[in-house]
Write a protein that holds these residues in place. Structure first.
Motif, PDB file in Angstrom:
ATOM      1  N   LEU A  19       0.849  -1.339   0.035  1.00 17.84           N
ATOM      2  CA  LEU A  19       0.044   0.016   0.065  1.00 17.84           C
ATOM      3  C   LEU A  19       0.925   1.134  -0.016  1.00 17.84           C
ATOM      4  O   LEU A  19       0.951   2.192  -0.736  1.00 17.84           O
ATOM      5  N   GLN A  22       2.352   1.739  -3.411  1.00 20.00           N
ATOM      6  CA  GLN A  22       1.373   1.968  -4.365  1.00 20.00           C
ATOM      7  C   GLN A  22       1.204   3.508  -4.361  1.00 20.00           C
ATOM      8  O   GLN A  22       0.949   4.369  -5.203  1.00 20.00           O
ATOM      9  N   TYR A  23       1.019   3.956  -3.096  1.00 24.36           N
ATOM     10  CA  TYR A  23       0.623   5.409  -2.893  1.00 24.36           C
ATOM     11  C   TYR A  23       1.831   6.358  -3.340  1.00 24.36           C
ATOM     12  O   TYR A  23       1.652   7.415  -4.092  1.00 24.36           O
ATOM     13  N   CYS A  24       2.886   5.796  -2.890  1.00 26.19           N
ATOM     14  CA  CYS A  24       4.211   6.781  -3.401  1.00 26.19           C
ATOM     15  C   CYS A  24       4.312   6.638  -4.890  1.00 26.19           C
ATOM     16  O   CYS A  24       4.475   7.748  -5.374  1.00 26.19           O
ATOM     17  N   GLN A  26       1.957   6.484  -7.084  1.00 25.75           N
ATOM     18  CA  GLN A  26       1.030   7.406  -7.489  1.00 25.75           C
ATOM     19  C   GLN A  26       1.128   8.803  -7.080  1.00 25.75           C
ATOM     20  O   GLN A  26       0.800   9.619  -8.171  1.00 25.75           O
ATOM     21  N   ALA A  27       1.836   9.009  -6.202  1.00 19.99           N
ATOM     22  CA  ALA A  27       2.062  10.351  -5.649  1.00 19.99           C
ATOM     23  C   ALA A  27       3.340  11.115  -6.046  1.00 19.99           C
ATOM     24  O   ALA A  27       3.751  12.041  -5.949  1.00 19.99           O
ATOM     25  N   GLN A  31       9.295   7.099  -0.019  1.00 12.40           N
ATOM     26  CA  GLN A  31       8.596   6.674   1.246  1.00 12.40           C
ATOM     27  C   GLN A  31       9.064   7.253   2.298  1.00 12.40           C
ATOM     28  O   GLN A  31       8.206   7.799   3.016  1.00 12.40           O
ATOM     29  N   VAL A  34       7.011  10.441   2.278  1.00 11.15           N
ATOM     30  CA  VAL A  34       5.494  10.171   2.789  1.00 11.15           C
ATOM     31  C   VAL A  34       5.511  10.089   3.898  1.00 11.15           C
ATOM     32  O   VAL A  34       4.521  10.654   4.996  1.00 11.15           O
TER      33      VAL A  34
END
Length: 48
Positions: A19, A22-24, A26-27, A31, A34
């Motif tokens: 997760l 995936q967030y990293c 997408q953005a 890490q 974030v």
């Protein structure tokens, strides 16, 4: 901004790691950035 001096290590489940990754992606952020932002957001939550 001061240079970070502390290292924090913690465990994640594979699902949590996926997760975060995936967030990293997408953005378009790494890490460290974030997670640092998440920690900083805790200060605002404590004031509420």
């Amino acid at each position: 901004m001061s240079k970070p001096e502390i290292f924090v290590t913690f465990r994640l489940t594979q699902a949590e790691k996926d997760l975060l990754k995936q967030y990293c992606e997408q953005a378009s952020r790494n890490q460290t950035d974030v997670l640092r932002e998440l920690v900083r957001s805790l200060h605002r939550r404590l004031k509420s």
